[in-house]
Design an enzyme around this catalytic site. Structure first.
Site, short mmCIF file in Angstrom:
data_model
loop_
_atom_site.label_atom_id
_atom_site.label_comp_id
_atom_site.label_asym_id
_atom_site.label_seq_id
_atom_site.Cartn_x
_atom_site.Cartn_y
_atom_site.Cartn_z
CB CYS A 122 -6.94 10.65 48.90
SG CYS A 122 -6.22 12.23 49.37
CG HIS A 262 -5.70 9.96 45.15
ND1 HIS A 262 -6.44 11.11 44.99
CD2 HIS A 262 -4.80 10.20 46.14
CE1 HIS A 262 -6.01 12.01 45.87
NE2 HIS A 262 -5.02 11.49 46.56
CG ASN A 292 -3.99 15.00 46.81
OD1 ASN A 292 -5.17 14.81 46.51
ND2 ASN A 292 -3.38 14.31 47.76
C1 LIG Z 1 5.35 14.92 50.66
C2 LIG Z 1 6.38 14.29 49.74
C3 LIG Z 1 6.27 14.88 48.36
C4 LIG Z 1 7.77 14.60 50.29
O1 LIG Z 1 8.72 14.00 49.46
P1 LIG Z 1 9.91 13.15 50.10
O2 LIG Z 1 10.75 12.73 48.99
O3 LIG Z 1 9.30 12.09 50.98
O4 LIG Z 1 10.65 14.24 50.93
P2 LIG Z 1 11.00 14.26 52.49
O5 LIG Z 1 9.78 14.55 53.29
O6 LIG Z 1 11.80 13.03 52.82
O7 LIG Z 1 11.97 15.48 52.53
C5 LIG Z 1 13.22 15.48 51.86
C6 LIG Z 1 13.90 16.81 52.08
O8 LIG Z 1 13.18 17.81 51.34
C7 LIG Z 1 12.79 18.87 52.21
N1 LIG Z 1 11.52 19.41 51.75
C8 LIG Z 1 10.27 19.05 52.13
N2 LIG Z 1 9.38 19.79 51.47
C9 LIG Z 1 10.05 20.61 50.65
C10 LIG Z 1 9.68 21.59 49.73
N3 LIG Z 1 8.39 21.90 49.49
N4 LIG Z 1 10.64 22.24 49.05
C11 LIG Z 1 11.93 21.97 49.24
N5 LIG Z 1 12.37 21.04 50.12
C12 LIG Z 1 11.43 20.37 50.81
C13 LIG Z 1 12.70 18.24 53.57
O9 LIG Z 1 12.83 19.21 54.57
C14 LIG Z 1 13.85 17.28 53.54
O10 LIG Z 1 15.03 18.00 53.79
P3 LIG Z 1 16.24 17.34 54.65
O11 LIG Z 1 16.66 16.14 53.85
O12 LIG Z 1 17.23 18.43 54.71
O13 LIG Z 1 15.62 16.96 55.96
C15 LIG Z 1 6.18 12.75 49.67
O14 LIG Z 1 6.56 12.17 50.89
C16 LIG Z 1 4.78 12.34 49.36
O15 LIG Z 1 4.28 12.57 48.27
N6 LIG Z 1 4.11 11.66 50.30
C17 LIG Z 1 2.80 11.12 50.10
C18 LIG Z 1 1.81 12.24 49.99
C19 LIG Z 1 0.45 11.74 49.81
O16 LIG Z 1 0.23 10.82 49.07
N7 LIG Z 1 -0.47 12.41 50.49
C20 LIG Z 1 -1.84 12.27 50.34
C21 LIG Z 1 -2.31 10.90 50.58
S1 LIG Z 1 -3.68 10.74 49.70
#
Ligand SMILES: CC(C)(COP(=O)(O)OP(=O)(O)OC[C@H]1O[C@@H](n2cnc3c(N)ncnc32)[C@H](O)[C@@H]1OP(=O)(O)O)[C@@H](O)C(=O)NCCC(=O)NCCS
Length: 337
Positions: A122, A262, A292
């Site tokens: 990214c 980004h 993204n």
């Molecule tokens: C991926 C992302 C959106 C997840 O959001 P989050 O708030 O961290 O969520 P978590 O991974 O802690 O999951 C929270 C809960 O939602 C659930 N969950 C995950 N994806 C889900 C989805 N698509 N729909 C519904 N629930 C979802 C998980 O299973 C978890 O459930 P639990 O609490 O029962 O275990 C976030 O971590 C993120 O944006 N990370 C960085 C991504 C990034 O920048 N990537 C590229 C780098 S360039």
């Protein structure tokens, strides 16, 4: 503002044109609800994404990249034969080799150009732009085509709800040319931290785990991400890098017209802007429409900044990205286009 420029050079680099390409097919949150256990509200609240575009069968990264490059050249009125270098930032090349840059060179007819792919996930576009700028500022080249292009839908597991909601396909290109001293490129800070490599990767398909029936069965040719680890790193490093770059050049957040960050998660961008003390007006967020798109988010967001009138000639723009690797990059430019 008392602007301190980077190392003294006789020629500065400027961005002289921009082009973007987004494939027509749209994948909405409602479409994803049919594929995995997710819902529109969760995706919107946690990421800011409403929809993303994905390619049709048979379309690859070089196709998107070539469209963006052609638009970029047409806007500037420059012939493809005038392009001297093509840099393609991508993690989804058509093949491991030849480089996507070679395929783009052929597709756009940039006879006589040389080029290469740059792999920084990214942060790829920000890195490629800096390399392009330095090729111009060294006096070696006068027209460098910098492209960020990714076909993420090809490496996304549409049974994994934690990643499939995030990504889309697109390409963006910028032409880098010489500018007068005092214009264009101001400076950059980059950093990689390989200790974070395991948090975001595509495990198989390289020399560590070449493709086999087992890697396919274990779904190792898809993006694997520990979202929270990446999120925490991104929020911290995006701010720290932007702040360090502004300090280095004697600038404050108020001197920056727009932060083009980004687009990985709306919350990462707003947290960065808040910590920098920027207003909503200074930030470009278009993740809602594209998700993204890895190498393409910065040019897509820059195009929106121009079209919405937020970025005009003479303004200072701050590009910033964090990506797999981990990779971190930020650069400051006086906008000349
Ligand atoms: C991926 C992302 C959106 C997840 O959001 P989050 O708030 O961290 O969520 P978590 O991974 O802690 O999951 C929270 C809960 O939602 C659930 N969950 C995950 N994806 C889900 C989805 N698509 N729909 C519904 N629930 C979802 C998980 O299973 C978890 O459930 P639990 O609490 O029962 O275990 C976030 O971590 C993120 O944006 N990370 C960085 C991504 C990034 O920048 N990537 C590229 C780098 S360039």
């Amino acid at each position: 503002m008392s602007l301190t420029l980077g190392p003294r050079v006789s020629v500065r680099a400027k961005i002289s044109s921009i082009g973007t390409y987004v494939p027509p097919k749209v994948l909405t949150n409602a479409d994803l609800e049919k594929l995995v256990d997710t819902n529109d509200q969760w995706i919107l609240e946690r990421t800011g994404i409403r929809e993303r575009h994905i390619v049709e069968k048979g379309v690859a990264t070089s196709d998107l990249a070539a469209e963006a490059a052609k638009q970029c050249l047409a806007r500037r009125g420059v012939a493809a034969t005038e392009v001297e270098v093509i840099i393609v930032a991508t993690v989804t090349p058509d093949m491991l080799y030849p480089a996507t840059a070679c395929l783009v060179q052929e597709k756009i007819g940039a006879k006589g150009a040389w080029g290469f792919d740059l792999s920084a996930a990214c942060s790829g576009f920000v890195y490629a732009l800096q390399v392009g700028a330095k090729l111009v500022e060294s006096g070696a080249h006068k027209k460098v085509m910098v492209i960020g292009a990714d076909t993420m839908s090809r490496i996304i597991d549409y049974t994994d709800r934690s990643t499939c909601i995030l990504f889309g396909d697109a390409a963006g290109a910028m032409l880098v040319e010489p500018a007068e001293p005092g214009h264009g490129f101001i400076g950059f800070i980059n950093e990689v931290d390989g200790s974070g490599g395991d948090h975001l990767k595509m495990p198989a398909g390289g020399s560590r785990l070449p493709a086999s029936a087992e890697t396919v069965e274990k779904r190792l040719h898809y993006v694997k991400q520990e979202g929270q680890q990446v999120f925490k790193f991104a929020v911290r490093k995006m701010y720290e890098t932007c702040k360090a770059l502004l300090d280095r050049h004697g600038l404050t957040a108020k001197d920056v017209k727009v932060l083009v960050a980004h687009q990985a998660n709306r919350r990462i961008i707003t947290a960065t802007a808040e910590r920098l003390g920027m207003s909503e007006d200074q930030v470009i967020i278009n993740i809602g429409r594209y998700g993204n798109t890895t190498g393409a988010t910065i040019p897509l967001a820059t195009r929106d900044a121009i079209e919405s009138g937020k970025l005009k000639k003479g303004d200072i723009v701050l590009f910033a990205a964090v990506g797999a690797g981990f990779t971190v990059g930020a650069s400051l430019w006086r906008w000349e286009y």
